[in-house]
Design a protein around this motif. Structure first.
Motif, PDB file in Angstrom:
ATOM      1  N   MET A   9       0.785  -1.153  -0.141  1.00  0.00           N
ATOM      2  CA  MET A   9      -0.139  -0.107  -0.027  1.00  0.00           C
ATOM      3  C   MET A   9       0.810   1.268   0.019  1.00  0.00           C
ATOM      4  SD  MET A   9      -3.232  -0.659   2.426  1.00  0.00           S
ATOM      5  CE  MET A   9      -4.413  -2.080   2.275  1.00  0.00           C
TER       6      MET A   9
ATOM      7  N   ALA B 141      -2.917  -3.727  -4.459  1.00  0.00           N
ATOM      8  CA  ALA B 141      -2.325  -3.559  -3.192  1.00  0.00           C
ATOM      9  C   ALA B 141      -3.292  -3.493  -2.186  1.00  0.00           C
ATOM     10  CB  ALA B 141      -1.661  -2.180  -3.294  1.00  0.00           C
TER      11      ALA B 141
ATOM     12  N   LEU C 189      -5.964  -1.433  -2.001  1.00  0.00           N
ATOM     13  CA  LEU C 189      -6.569  -0.368  -1.966  1.00  0.00           C
ATOM     14  C   LEU C 189      -8.004   0.050  -2.499  1.00  0.00           C
ATOM     15  CD1 LEU C 189      -3.426   1.675  -2.055  1.00  0.00           C
ATOM     16  CD2 LEU C 189      -4.563   1.693  -0.170  1.00  0.00           C
TER      17      LEU C 189
ATOM     18  N   SER D  41      -7.839  -4.728   4.586  1.00  0.00           N
ATOM     19  CA  SER D  41      -7.454  -4.047   3.656  1.00  0.00           C
ATOM     20  C   SER D  41      -8.138  -2.637   3.801  1.00  0.00           C
ATOM     21  CB  SER D  41      -7.467  -4.255   2.250  1.00  0.00           C
ATOM     22  OG  SER D  41      -6.689  -5.352   2.214  1.00  0.00           O
TER      23      SER D  41
ATOM     24  N   ARG E 275      -6.157   0.876   4.730  1.00  0.00           N
ATOM     25  CA  ARG E 275      -6.319   2.034   3.744  1.00  0.00           C
ATOM     26  C   ARG E 275      -6.755   3.378   4.696  1.00  0.00           C
ATOM     27  NH1 ARG E 275     -11.030   4.566   2.478  1.00  0.00           N
ATOM     28  NH2 ARG E 275     -12.082   2.448   2.274  1.00  0.00           N
TER      29      ARG E 275
END
Length: 293
Positions: free
Chosen positions: A11, A58, A60, A80, A84
């Motif tokens: 990320m 990633a 995101l 995730s 984020r």
């Protein structure tokens, strides 16, 4: 290195590129098509696609198809999503983020919230007041609005929901809803193409399901209720909005359908109370544990 730290590093690396940071900032506000992102950032389609692929890899962003278009939005569930949010909280607000937002508003031709969709008649305003009163005391959790149209109910309730999803089979309605939700600043909403007889969601995925003036007009109301039951959590709540018509006949039909679909229906309320134009009802699942008790 453990998997969580490796994901975090991916990320960090993805967000190190300024254009990708702008994409994530925009996709936190609303879901966006590739063509929209291309025009807002003023870069080539291949470059946008490359950035989006990196951001998805990633963890995101996530993507989904709606008709002929593919939309991207920030991941909203799971580890995730938490990572984020924490990373983006470290990013100072920049003028370019707001400029991107304004450019997307202009691109969608979004109307002011004070226009047609907000100037509903007195009966609709009375319905929305009752709906707010009905839902204000209990968390909505993950909310599904079946037959969302232009997103009026989503705008009304999304602020008290963890996640709000609107489903409508009409592509034009979904397009208008996206513009309205962006104008209203409701970032936790997503619009999906879907058929009320075959919803594209997992079993028991939602805590609150709204049947938004679709049940009485359905050719197969029992199938609609069966599908709503499937996606509703065992402890969740079904909210039914429907035009009143013949109040006695409609009330009896709702009771019969809900009983057959194993829902426990509370007495529908007429809105307004005199010469009602709407009926508002709630129901809960009758589960095997309830039956055994």
């Amino acid at each position: 290195m453990n998997a969580s730290n490796e994901a975090l590093i991916r990320m960090f690396k993805a967000l190190a590129e300024p254009q990708r940071l702008r994409l994530v900032a925009l996709c936190q506000r609303t879901e966006c098509a590739v063509s929209e992102l291309q025009q807002v950032l003023k870069i080539s389609q291949p470059r946008v696609s490359q950035h989006l692929r990196t951001l998805c890899d990633a963890g995101l962003l996530e993507k989904f198809r709606d008709g002929h278009f593919v939309y991207y939005r920030a991941v909203e569930r799971g580890r995730s999503a938490t990572q984020r949010r924490r990373l983006m909280e470290l990013v100072d607000e920049e003028a370019v983020f707001e400029a991107d937002h304004e450019a997307l508003l202009a691109l969608r031709g979004s109307r002011s919230v004070d226009t047609e969709s907000a100037t509903s008649d007195a009966d609709d305003r009375a319905l929305y007041r009752q709906l707010i009163e009905l839902t204000v005391t209990a968390p909505l959790g993950d909310l599904l609005d079946i037959g969302c149209g232009r997103g009026d109910v989503l705008k009304l309730l999304a602020g008290r929901a963890q996640r709000a999803v609107g489903v409508d089979i009409d592509g034009d309605a979904r397009r208008l809803a996206r513009a309205e939700l962006l104008t209203a600043g409701v970032p936790n909403c997503t619009l999906r193409q879907g058929d009320m007889y075959d919803l594209p969601f997992d079993d028991e995925e939602f805590d609150t399901v709204v049947l938004d003036d679709v049940l009485v007009r359905a050719e197969r109301p029992l199938d609609v209720l069966a599908e709503a039951r499937r996606v509703l959590d065992a402890s969740g709540r079904l909210i039914i909005l429907t035009r009143a018509g013949n109040v006695r006949k409609t009330t009896k039909a709702l009771a019969d359908w809900c009983s057959a679909a194993q829902f426990r229906l509370a007495m529908p309320r007429g809105i307004p109370s005199v010469n009602p134009a709407w009926l508002l009802a709630t129901a809960t699942r009758i589960n095997q544990s309830n039956i055994a008790a």
